[in-house]
Design a protein around this motif. Structure first.
Motif, PDB file in Angstrom:
ATOM      1  N   ALA A  65       0.442 -50.139  15.573  1.00  0.00           N
ATOM      2  CA  ALA A  65       1.279 -50.039  16.773  1.00  0.00           C
ATOM      3  C   ALA A  65       2.755 -49.934  16.404  1.00  0.00           C
ATOM      4  N   LEU A  66       3.202 -50.752  15.448  1.00  0.00           N
ATOM      5  CA  LEU A  66       4.601 -50.687  15.008  1.00  0.00           C
ATOM      6  C   LEU A  66       4.923 -49.348  14.367  1.00  0.00           C
ATOM      7  N   PHE A  67       3.990 -48.833  13.579  1.00  0.00           N
ATOM      8  CA  PHE A  67       4.193 -47.543  12.921  1.00  0.00           C
ATOM      9  C   PHE A  67       4.340 -46.424  13.950  1.00  0.00           C
ATOM     10  N   MET A  68       3.528 -46.471  15.006  1.00  0.00           N
ATOM     11  CA  MET A  68       3.572 -45.421  16.024  1.00  0.00           C
ATOM     12  C   MET A  68       4.780 -45.567  16.943  1.00  0.00           C
ATOM     13  N   MET A  69       5.234 -46.797  17.167  1.00  0.00           N
ATOM     14  CA  MET A  69       6.363 -47.016  18.063  1.00  0.00           C
ATOM     15  C   MET A  69       7.715 -46.857  17.377  1.00  0.00           C
ATOM     16  N   ALA A  70       7.744 -46.929  16.053  1.00  0.00           N
ATOM     17  CA  ALA A  70       9.014 -46.874  15.319  1.00  0.00           C
ATOM     18  C   ALA A  70       9.831 -45.617  15.628  1.00  0.00           C
ATOM     19  N   PRO A  71       9.240 -44.402  15.630  1.00  0.00           N
ATOM     20  CA  PRO A  71      10.062 -43.218  15.949  1.00  0.00           C
ATOM     21  C   PRO A  71      10.676 -43.276  17.344  1.00  0.00           C
ATOM     22  N   LEU A  72       9.949 -43.851  18.312  1.00  0.00           N
ATOM     23  CA  LEU A  72      10.484 -43.952  19.664  1.00  0.00           C
ATOM     24  C   LEU A  72      11.685 -44.900  19.697  1.00  0.00           C
ATOM     25  N   VAL A  73      11.558 -46.009  18.998  1.00  0.00           N
ATOM     26  CA  VAL A  73      12.658 -46.968  18.943  1.00  0.00           C
ATOM     27  C   VAL A  73      13.881 -46.347  18.274  1.00  0.00           C
ATOM     28  N   VAL A  74      13.670 -45.607  17.181  1.00  0.00           N
ATOM     29  CA  VAL A  74      14.772 -44.944  16.481  1.00  0.00           C
ATOM     30  C   VAL A  74      15.472 -43.945  17.402  1.00  0.00           C
ATOM     31  N   ALA A  75      14.686 -43.162  18.155  1.00  0.00           N
ATOM     32  CA  ALA A  75      15.275 -42.177  19.069  1.00  0.00           C
ATOM     33  C   ALA A  75      16.138 -42.854  20.131  1.00  0.00           C
ATOM     34  N   VAL A  76      15.664 -43.951  20.672  1.00  0.00           N
ATOM     35  CA  VAL A  76      16.427 -44.669  21.695  1.00  0.00           C
ATOM     36  C   VAL A  76      17.722 -45.223  21.109  1.00  0.00           C
ATOM     37  N   ILE A  77      17.667 -45.815  19.920  1.00  0.00           N
ATOM     38  CA  ILE A  77      18.871 -46.387  19.296  1.00  0.00           C
ATOM     39  C   ILE A  77      19.893 -45.298  18.991  1.00  0.00           C
ATOM     40  N   PRO A 105      23.670 -47.378  14.002  1.00  0.00           N
ATOM     41  CA  PRO A 105      24.866 -46.645  14.461  1.00  0.00           C
ATOM     42  C   PRO A 105      26.141 -47.424  14.180  1.00  0.00           C
ATOM     43  N   PRO A 106      27.229 -46.730  13.832  1.00  0.00           N
ATOM     44  CA  PRO A 106      28.504 -47.419  13.550  1.00  0.00           C
ATOM     45  C   PRO A 106      29.091 -48.083  14.788  1.00  0.00           C
ATOM     46  N   SER A 107      28.852 -47.484  15.971  1.00  0.00           N
ATOM     47  CA  SER A 107      29.312 -48.066  17.237  1.00  0.00           C
ATOM     48  C   SER A 107      28.443 -47.500  18.360  1.00  0.00           C
ATOM     49  N   TRP A 108      28.584 -48.082  19.531  1.00  0.00           N
ATOM     50  CA  TRP A 108      27.726 -47.697  20.651  1.00  0.00           C
ATOM     51  C   TRP A 108      28.508 -46.877  21.662  1.00  0.00           C
ATOM     52  N   SER A 109      27.808 -45.917  22.292  1.00  0.00           N
ATOM     53  CA  SER A 109      28.470 -45.047  23.256  1.00  0.00           C
ATOM     54  C   SER A 109      27.421 -44.358  24.134  1.00  0.00           C
ATOM     55  N   ALA A 112      18.292 -36.867  20.967  1.00  0.00           N
ATOM     56  CA  ALA A 112      17.775 -38.231  21.109  1.00  0.00           C
ATOM     57  C   ALA A 112      17.932 -38.726  22.543  1.00  0.00           C
ATOM     58  N   ALA A 113      19.008 -38.316  23.214  1.00  0.00           N
ATOM     59  CA  ALA A 113      19.216 -38.714  24.601  1.00  0.00           C
ATOM     60  C   ALA A 113      18.138 -38.120  25.504  1.00  0.00           C
ATOM     61  N   ILE A 114      17.810 -36.853  25.274  1.00  0.00           N
ATOM     62  CA  ILE A 114      16.736 -36.222  26.045  1.00  0.00           C
ATOM     63  C   ILE A 114      15.404 -36.921  25.771  1.00  0.00           C
ATOM     64  N   SER A 115      15.157 -37.217  24.500  1.00  0.00           N
ATOM     65  CA  SER A 115      13.916 -37.908  24.142  1.00  0.00           C
ATOM     66  C   SER A 115      13.823 -39.266  24.826  1.00  0.00           C
ATOM     67  N   THR A 116      14.942 -39.970  24.901  1.00  0.00           N
ATOM     68  CA  THR A 116      14.954 -41.269  25.572  1.00  0.00           C
ATOM     69  C   THR A 116      14.643 -41.122  27.053  1.00  0.00           C
ATOM     70  N   CYS A 117      15.185 -40.085  27.670  1.00  0.00           N
ATOM     71  CA  CYS A 117      14.883 -39.834  29.085  1.00  0.00           C
ATOM     72  C   CYS A 117      13.390 -39.571  29.291  1.00  0.00           C
ATOM     73  N   LEU A 118      12.772 -38.820  28.382  1.00  0.00           N
ATOM     74  CA  LEU A 118      11.335 -38.558  28.477  1.00  0.00           C
ATOM     75  C   LEU A 118      10.529 -39.841  28.281  1.00  0.00           C
ATOM     76  N   ILE A 119      10.982 -40.696  27.367  1.00  0.00           N
ATOM     77  CA  ILE A 119      10.303 -41.981  27.159  1.00  0.00           C
ATOM     78  C   ILE A 119      10.383 -42.835  28.423  1.00  0.00           C
TER      79      ILE A 119
END
Length: 266
Positions: A20-32, A45-49, A237-244
């Protein structure tokens, strides 16, 4: 519980959690990454925006691709729900020769590689002179969503008592009205499950869509690939987060309407 059984349970849960962690890791990375201020894919990320979500709203080609993908997904899912239900009823209730062969044939697009199916659809549509990209995409997406709907509805029909339809007709209902009033409400979990998977399968499809798009009609996966090749940045990554988020919302709605446990039965 014996020591061996406890050890087996621990191993099973450990493996399940690791998968489960292996499969969810790419989704978490995309969101971050989507909330990173860096113009490149830095982790952490160096900073958030929120700059990439702001930029996303100023990309008309991406918004047009989202609009096209949603339109194709909604229409193809609606068509597949209607045709899939009719096909499932015919196979479940029919007593004609070759019934099982027809059932297997209807789900055959799920067994074929997407690239092979995309080339075959392209040749078929061009052979009949159909060069409208929108209509071609719609036909192609119905081909890949129809098996998902039929398989789920057919499984649900195996548990349905068709004598209820006969009772409704005896009470004076016409066959179409009996189906709408009796069959459809009882198969609501199957419709919701198959519709959800059909919509997500359509909006995320790449191997078939890439053969059927043109310069003016590009679905979201195709446009994302073009954007990734030309100017890769965390906007993707922003588009991917919206799809998630969209997928999670669908699941929450399904859980509220039917319940995930009941959906899993179909």
């Amino acid at each position: 519980m014996t020591a061996i059984e406890r050890l087996t349970t621990i191993i099973i849960w450990t493996v399940a959690c690791a998968v489960a962690l292996f499969m969810m890791a790419p989704l978490v990375v995309a969101v971050i990454v989507s909330f990173s201020a860096s113009p490149v894919f830095n982790l952490p990320p160096p900073s958030w925006s929120l700059r990439w979500y702001t930029i996303l709203a100023s990309k008309p080609e991406l918004l047009d691709a989202v609009s096209l993908s949603v339109q194709i997904a909604l229409i193809s899912t609606a068509i597949s729900l209607i045709l899939g239900t009719l096909c499932a009823i015919a196979v479940a209730q029919g007593r004609f020769p070759g019934r099982e062969a027809i059932s297997t044939f209807m789900i055959s697009p799920l067994m074929m590689p997407g690239l092979v199916l995309g080339v075959a659809l392209l040749q078929f549509l061009r052979g009949y002179g159909l060069r409208d990209a929108y209509l071609g995409l719609l036909i192609g997406h119905v081909v890949i969503t129809l098996p998902l709907v039929m398989r789920n509805v057919q499984a649900a029909l195996s548990l349905f008592d068709f004598s209820l339809l006969e009772a409704a007709r005896t009470l004076g209902m016409a066959p179409p009205k009996a189906i709408l009033k009796v069959l459809v409400p009882l198969l609501a979990p199957a419709y919701l499950t198959s519709g959800l998977f059909a919509f997500l399968s359509s909006i995320d499809n790449y191997p078939i869509s890439m053969f059927l798009v043109d310069a003016h009609h590009k679905t979201l996966p195709i446009q994302l690939l073009v954007y990734l090749e030309s100017s890769p940045d965390p906007t993707i990554a922003a588009i991917s987060t919206c799809l998630i988020v969209l997928t999670v919302l669908f699941l929450l709605i399904a859980d509220r309407l039917v319940g995930l446990r009941r959906l899993a039965e179909f």
